[in-house]
Design a protein around this motif. Structure first.
Motif, PDB file in Angstrom:
ATOM      1  N   HIS A 489       0.824  -1.212   0.000  1.00 27.04           N
ATOM      2  CA  HIS A 489       0.000   0.000   0.000  1.00 27.04           C
ATOM      3  C   HIS A 489       0.848   1.247   0.000  1.00 27.04           C
ATOM      4  CE1 HIS A 489      -3.173  -2.635   2.132  1.00 27.04           C
ATOM      5  NE2 HIS A 489      -3.061  -2.900   0.866  1.00 27.04           N
ATOM      6  N   TYR A 544       2.293 -10.767  -9.282  1.00 26.18           N
ATOM      7  CA  TYR A 544       2.062  -9.368  -9.676  1.00 26.18           C
ATOM      8  C   TYR A 544       2.439  -8.428  -8.546  1.00 26.18           C
ATOM      9  CZ  TYR A 544      -0.438 -11.268 -13.639  1.00 26.18           C
ATOM     10  OH  TYR A 544      -0.758 -11.942 -14.773  1.00 26.18           O
ATOM     11  N   ARG A 557      -1.097  -7.146 -17.290  1.00 26.18           N
ATOM     12  CA  ARG A 557      -1.438  -8.526 -16.949  1.00 26.18           C
ATOM     13  C   ARG A 557      -1.930  -9.326 -18.151  1.00 26.18           C
ATOM     14  NH1 ARG A 557      -4.205  -8.375 -11.026  1.00 26.18           N
ATOM     15  NH2 ARG A 557      -2.640  -7.078 -10.036  1.00 26.18           N
ATOM     16  N   GLY A 558      -2.827  -8.711 -18.951  1.00 26.01           N
ATOM     17  CA  GLY A 558      -3.426  -9.460 -20.061  1.00 26.01           C
ATOM     18  C   GLY A 558      -2.464  -9.561 -21.237  1.00 26.01           C
ATOM     19  N   TYR A 559      -2.751 -10.500 -22.149  1.00 24.04           N
ATOM     20  CA  TYR A 559      -1.904 -10.683 -23.328  1.00 24.04           C
ATOM     21  C   TYR A 559      -1.847  -9.412 -24.167  1.00 24.04           C
ATOM     22  CZ  TYR A 559      -2.136 -15.667 -22.396  1.00 24.04           C
ATOM     23  OH  TYR A 559      -2.037 -16.889 -21.810  1.00 24.04           O
ATOM     24  N   PHE A 561      -2.297  -6.204 -23.409  1.00 22.29           N
ATOM     25  CA  PHE A 561      -1.519  -5.077 -22.889  1.00 22.29           C
ATOM     26  C   PHE A 561      -0.035  -5.404 -22.820  1.00 22.29           C
ATOM     27  CE2 PHE A 561      -5.739  -3.871 -21.578  1.00 22.29           C
ATOM     28  CZ  PHE A 561      -5.745  -2.540 -21.910  1.00 22.29           C
ATOM     29  N   ARG A 562       0.285  -6.693 -22.647  1.00 21.11           N
ATOM     30  CA  ARG A 562       1.698  -7.072 -22.684  1.00 21.11           C
ATOM     31  C   ARG A 562       2.250  -6.868 -24.094  1.00 21.11           C
ATOM     32  NH1 ARG A 562       2.005 -12.798 -20.233  1.00 21.11           N
ATOM     33  NH2 ARG A 562       0.056 -12.359 -19.150  1.00 21.11           N
TER      34      ARG A 562
ATOM     35  N   ASN B   2      -2.791   3.726 -14.200  1.00 19.13           N
ATOM     36  CA  ASN B   2      -2.156   2.828 -15.148  1.00 19.13           C
ATOM     37  C   ASN B   2      -3.124   2.555 -16.281  1.00 19.13           C
ATOM     38  OD1 ASN B   2      -2.537   0.017 -15.738  1.00 19.13           O
ATOM     39  ND2 ASN B   2      -1.104  -0.598 -14.149  1.00 19.13           N
ATOM     40  N   LEU B   3      -2.582   2.614 -17.503  1.00 13.77           N
ATOM     41  CA  LEU B   3      -3.400   2.568 -18.720  1.00 13.77           C
ATOM     42  C   LEU B   3      -4.273   1.317 -18.756  1.00 13.77           C
ATOM     43  CD1 LEU B   3      -4.015   3.888 -21.498  1.00 13.77           C
ATOM     44  CD2 LEU B   3      -2.291   2.345 -22.443  1.00 13.77           C
ATOM     45  N   GLU B   4      -3.676   0.198 -18.340  1.00 16.33           N
ATOM     46  CA  GLU B   4      -4.424  -1.058 -18.399  1.00 16.33           C
ATOM     47  C   GLU B   4      -5.694  -0.969 -17.560  1.00 16.33           C
ATOM     48  OE1 GLU B   4      -2.272  -4.486 -17.130  1.00 16.33           O
ATOM     49  OE2 GLU B   4      -3.785  -5.853 -17.902  1.00 16.33           O
ATOM     50  N   ARG B   5      -5.553  -0.369 -16.367  1.00 14.19           N
ATOM     51  CA  ARG B   5      -6.712  -0.273 -15.468  1.00 14.19           C
ATOM     52  C   ARG B   5      -7.800   0.599 -16.090  1.00 14.19           C
ATOM     53  NH1 ARG B   5      -7.241  -2.884 -10.432  1.00 14.19           N
ATOM     54  NH2 ARG B   5      -5.369  -4.150 -10.379  1.00 14.19           N
ATOM     55  N   VAL B   7      -8.431   1.364 -19.356  1.00 14.94           N
ATOM     56  CA  VAL B   7      -9.081   0.733 -20.496  1.00 14.94           C
ATOM     57  C   VAL B   7      -9.967  -0.411 -20.018  1.00 14.94           C
ATOM     58  CG1 VAL B   7      -8.679  -0.511 -22.632  1.00 14.94           C
ATOM     59  CG2 VAL B   7      -7.189   1.365 -21.999  1.00 14.94           C
ATOM     60  N   PHE B   8      -9.412  -1.169 -19.120  1.00 15.29           N
ATOM     61  CA  PHE B   8     -10.086  -2.320 -18.569  1.00 15.29           C
ATOM     62  C   PHE B   8     -11.402  -1.930 -17.898  1.00 15.29           C
ATOM     63  CE2 PHE B   8     -10.062  -6.082 -15.868  1.00 15.29           C
ATOM     64  CZ  PHE B   8      -9.638  -7.006 -16.796  1.00 15.29           C
ATOM     65  N   LEU B  51      -9.388  -8.724 -23.314  1.00 12.08           N
ATOM     66  CA  LEU B  51      -8.442  -7.976 -22.483  1.00 12.08           C
ATOM     67  C   LEU B  51      -8.084  -8.751 -21.215  1.00 12.08           C
ATOM     68  CD1 LEU B  51      -9.774  -4.321 -22.671  1.00 12.08           C
ATOM     69  CD2 LEU B  51      -7.869  -5.337 -23.887  1.00 12.08           C
ATOM     70  N   LYS B  52      -9.025  -9.605 -20.772  1.00 11.48           N
ATOM     71  CA  LYS B  52      -8.792 -10.311 -19.510  1.00 11.48           C
ATOM     72  C   LYS B  52      -7.918 -11.537 -19.684  1.00 11.48           C
ATOM     73  CE  LYS B  52     -13.026  -8.558 -17.743  1.00 11.48           C
ATOM     74  NZ  LYS B  52     -14.455  -8.657 -17.980  1.00 11.48           N
ATOM     75  N   LEU B  53      -7.714 -11.969 -20.929  1.00  8.15           N
ATOM     76  CA  LEU B  53      -6.904 -13.169 -21.143  1.00  8.15           C
ATOM     77  C   LEU B  53      -5.467 -12.917 -20.702  1.00  8.15           C
ATOM     78  CD1 LEU B  53      -8.102 -14.344 -24.665  1.00  8.15           C
ATOM     79  CD2 LEU B  53      -8.605 -15.364 -22.451  1.00  8.15           C
ATOM     80  N   GLY B  54      -4.877 -13.898 -20.052  1.00 11.07           N
ATOM     81  CA  GLY B  54      -3.448 -13.820 -19.731  1.00 11.07           C
ATOM     82  C   GLY B  54      -3.150 -13.393 -18.314  1.00 11.07           C
ATOM     83  N   ASP B  55      -4.160 -12.923 -17.561  1.00 18.75           N
ATOM     84  CA  ASP B  55      -3.918 -12.540 -16.159  1.00 18.75           C
ATOM     85  C   ASP B  55      -3.888 -13.808 -15.305  1.00 18.75           C
ATOM     86  OD1 ASP B  55      -3.967 -11.655 -13.608  1.00 18.75           O
ATOM     87  OD2 ASP B  55      -5.409 -10.029 -13.980  1.00 18.75           O
ATOM     88  N   ARG B  56      -2.761 -14.020 -14.604  1.00 21.80           N
ATOM     89  CA  ARG B  56      -2.629 -15.281 -13.874  1.00 21.80           C
ATOM     90  C   ARG B  56      -3.077 -15.187 -12.414  1.00 21.80           C
ATOM     91  NH1 ARG B  56       3.116 -16.639 -13.938  1.00 21.80           N
ATOM     92  NH2 ARG B  56       3.274 -14.377 -13.971  1.00 21.80           N
ATOM     93  N   SER B  57      -3.521 -13.987 -11.991  1.00 22.31           N
ATOM     94  CA  SER B  57      -3.895 -13.878 -10.572  1.00 22.31           C
ATOM     95  C   SER B  57      -5.284 -14.482 -10.346  1.00 22.31           C
ATOM     96  CB  SER B  57      -3.881 -12.415 -10.139  1.00 22.31           C
ATOM     97  OG  SER B  57      -4.837 -11.696 -10.873  1.00 22.31           O
ATOM     98  N   ILE B 124      -9.118  -2.612  -2.540  1.00 24.91           N
ATOM     99  CA  ILE B 124      -8.236  -3.338  -1.616  1.00 24.91           C
ATOM    100  C   ILE B 124      -6.783  -2.977  -1.880  1.00 24.91           C
ATOM    101  CG2 ILE B 124      -7.361  -5.640  -1.070  1.00 24.91           C
ATOM    102  CD1 ILE B 124     -10.237  -6.611  -1.383  1.00 24.91           C
ATOM    103  N   SER B 125      -6.407  -2.873  -3.155  1.00 24.06           N
ATOM    104  CA  SER B 125      -4.987  -2.638  -3.429  1.00 24.06           C
ATOM    105  C   SER B 125      -4.563  -1.205  -3.075  1.00 24.06           C
ATOM    106  CB  SER B 125      -4.653  -2.972  -4.876  1.00 24.06           C
ATOM    107  OG  SER B 125      -5.322  -2.083  -5.724  1.00 24.06           O
TER     108      SER B 125
END
Lengths: 578, 127
Positions: A489, A544, A557-559, A561-562, B2-5, B7-8, B51-57, B124-125
């Protein structure tokens, strides 16, 4: 896997017991069905009609069980009715016999005992994580179980007293704690309790009988040659005997307490740190006790009195001893062969005493000595022995400076070993380093956790406990302790945890520097808060978060955006080269 | 930030609002529901899933799962629309429309779940 006798026995008992009733049922059914199929009947037109075997079985099933169901293809002839009467009586009697046998078996106390052991053995076999065996569930055993529960460690409990095991079921433990009321020195019960299982990490022997403790220890060693054994014993002969078994840690509460007292005299800061680490609620971190070295009075020269006396002599203090059965004691300033009361305490020089030990084996005597001392000399340092856990509230009310409760001392010492053997090693290390290092450690610890209660835990950098860290280290990238313990945090702050020891192969790194690089397989002992443990464990298992802590920015995280991030990198590389 | 957040979050919430736009109205009145809105909702949802593909969490897995549920529901609604529309020029009848809207309503619930998880995770984060 250990073969337990109980698992096979119960099903065998049931089968053997039910053999007779089942035979009778089969024979009665066979006679009834065959007869019904052979006796000629009549259809509606008066033709001879035989029941087939299935219909006969169907008829017999509802007759024998007295269901009273009356669907039949044709009206019976008199021969058939005669046979049906026979069928009803035979079948009902056979069924009553079978059901009666089942009830008799279910009420047989020996069968219930076997069933209980069977269930217990099953529950133990289902434990997949590391666990310990606790033999003896008295004061110490239940304190230890509570401590293990707080650290989410499981235990299997054996005690001869059925009432204690019944009480065990009512406690709300977070982890599985199967209990069996049985004699732990019988090998069968130890096997049922899982002494030969690979994830059984130790046997803790805490019954009130020293003789019995040694027997259980010997039996455990015979059944498993590698297992760690913790055994409470205060008799010298038995301690010698136990040591020959190898890998046995003997817990003598009086010896431990006298060592702690010695520590309080020579290294008060370390004593304070130790009390806080083992969970003594009265001790406040950074506020050590000052044990005076003036004149001391020991009331009661039993097991505790003798150990404390040795410790006092070791530190050059010559105490006065009050005990009706003291006899001659070498080195004592004075011996008063009488019961400790107001007069004898005055005679022993209470008015100029620095401290008093109330160490008889009777709680009421100890409390009255304490009251007497507090009224006559309120500033004296008081050490009191508490024999029974149930008197806790009375002892809490006395404000004695130190309370020796043998069960609590034992439970804390065992718990310390069970959480991690490194804790004691760490304390011993600090003792060698001296008070200054200890003071610095306390300062650092207070900076990390504030006024919260210290909580100890250890983490091994392996796939099960720290998935993300293992992945990170396998990819060849370095990871330092400070990076790992950053607060997700607030990257500038650190989690409420402080690494105390890193065990790396054969080496131990004491009080590791925060730049220390971690290596796969490290076993790290942390001290912090419970919340700190939760957050640290989250970091260690989420790649992460770990990446974010190290680099300071969120990785895509996603393909998609990577891929996008890769394109941007390529572009900037391209533009800078042209 | 962060850009990903950004767009997501944008795509996820847009998918929710479009689904809502399609569902709102009387359940058996064809003039209250536009098949174009449904089609766009499906499209946005497919993008969100991509967009959600590939997130391992763990959270990523949950987001992907709820997003797939939305897709299944919306696409089955669209298929029923196609089948029923081919018989009548004025769009599906009241009965088949009710089925379509209930399916889309199911998708709306799953969309809510997605957004709730996203918001919860972000809170939470606290970064």
């Amino acid at each position: 896997m250990a073969t337990t006798s109980e698992l096979d026995r119960v099903s065998m008992v049931v089968l053997r017991y039910m053999r007779g009733p089942v035979f009778v049922l089969i024979i009665v059914y066979a006679i009834g069905i065959t007869g019904m199929a052979l006796i000629p009947g009549q259809d509606a037109d008066g033709n001879v009609e035989y029941m087939n075997l299935f219909h006969a079985f169907y008829f017999f099933t509802y007759t024998a069980t007295t269901t009273g169901f009356g669907e039949i293809p044709f009206v019976f002839t008199d021969e058939q009715r005669l046979w049906a009467i026979l069928c009803v009586y035979m079948g009902v009697v056979a069924w009553l016999y079978a059901i009666g046998s089942i009830f008799r078996l279910a009420q047989n106390p020996h069968f219930l005992l076997a069933l209980n052991e069977h269930r217990f053995a099953k529950r133990v076999q289902r434990i997949t994580h590391p666990f310990f065996i606790i033999c003896g569930f008295g004061d110490t055993g239940s304190l230890l179980a509570r401590g293990l529960n707080e650290h989410t460690l499981s235990a299997v409990i054996l005690d001869t007293d059925l009432e204690r095991i019944k009480a065990l079921v009512l406690r709300d433990y977070r982890v599985s704690m199967p209990g069996l009321s049985a004699d732990s020195s019988v090998p069968k019960h130890l096997i049922d309790a899982g002494v030969q299982m690979a994830n059984c990490k130790g046997v803790v022997i805490l019954t009130n009988n020293d003789e019995m403790n040694v027997r259980i220890a010997v039996m455990s060693r015979l059944l498993n040659s590698d297992i760690r054994i913790f055994c409470r014993s205060s008799s010298k002969r038995q301690i010698e005997h136990l040591r020959t078994l190898g890998n046995v840690i003997v817990i003598n509460p009086f010896e431990i307490f006298s060592q702690l007292l010695g520590m309080a005299i020579t290294a008060p800061r370390l004593h304070n740190l130790n009390s806080c680490l083992v969970g003594n609620r009265k001790a406040k971190l950074g506020r050590p006790l000052q044990v005076p070295t003036g004149d001391w009075i020991i009331c009661g020269y039993g097991r505790m009195g003798q150990w404390l006396y040795k410790q006092f002599i070791l530190h050059g203090i010559k105490p006065v001893i009050i005990d009706p059965k003291a006899g001659e004691i070498e080195g004592a300033a004075r011996i008063i062969n009488n019961h400790a009361d107001g007069d004898t305490l005055d005679e022993a020089g209470l008015d100029h005493a620095a401290g008093v030990v109330a160490g008889t084996d009777n709680d009421h005597d100890n409390l009255s000595i304490l009251m007497c001392v507090q009224s006559k000399k309120p500033d004296a340092f008081t050490i009191v022995r508490q024999n029974r856990h149930e008197n806790q509230i009375a002892f809490d009310a006395t404000n004695a400076t130190l309370v020796l409760q043998s069960s609590l001392t034992t439970a804390r010492r065992v718990l310390k070993h069970l959480i991690s053997p490194q804790i004691q090693v760490f304390i011993d290390y600090l003792r060698e380093q001296g008070e200054d290092i200890c003071d610095q450690t306390v300062q650092r610890l207070r900076a990390a956790i504030g006024d919260n209660r210290p909580h100890l835990w250890h983490v091994k950098l392996c796939q099960d406990e720290a998935e993300a860290v293992v992945e990170h280290l396998r990819s060849g990238k370095p990871l330092s302790l400070s990076e790992l313990s950053r607060d997700p945090h607030d990257l500038d702050a650190s989690l409420a945890c402080m690494p105390l020891v890193i065990e790396r192969g054969q080496n131990r790194i004491m009080l590791p520097h925060h730049n220390e690089s971690l290596v796969l397989g490290d076993d790290i002992l942390f001290c912090g808060t419970e919340f700190g443990e939760t957050l640290l464990s989250a970091t260690m298992n989420n790649s992460y978060t770990l990446d974010y802590l190290i680099s300071g920015d969120d990785k895509p995280r996603g393909y998609f955006f990577r891929w996008l991030a890769g394109q941007q990198l390529d572009d900037s590389a391209h533009s800078s080269s042209t | 930030m962060n850009l990903e957040r950004v767009v997501f979050g944008f795509v996820t919430i847009l998918a929710l609002t479009f689904t809502f736009a399609f569902v709102s109205g009387d359940i058996d009145n064809a003039s209250h529901h536009n098949v174009w809105v449904l089609t766009i909702a499906i499209l946005i949802n497919l993008i969100a899933t991509g967009l959600k593909l590939g997130d391992r969490s763990q959270v990523g897995a949950l987001l992907l799962a709820s997003s797939l549920v939305v897709n299944v529901m919306l696409i089955s609604a669209r298929i029923i629309w196609i089948i029923k529309e081919s018989h009548t020029p004025t769009g599906p009848g009241a009965e088949s429309l009710a089925t379509i809207i209930s399916l889309a309503g199911g998708a709306l619930v799953a969309s809510f779940v997605t957004v709730a998880i996203l918001v919860g995770d972000t809170l939470i984060s606290r970064r």
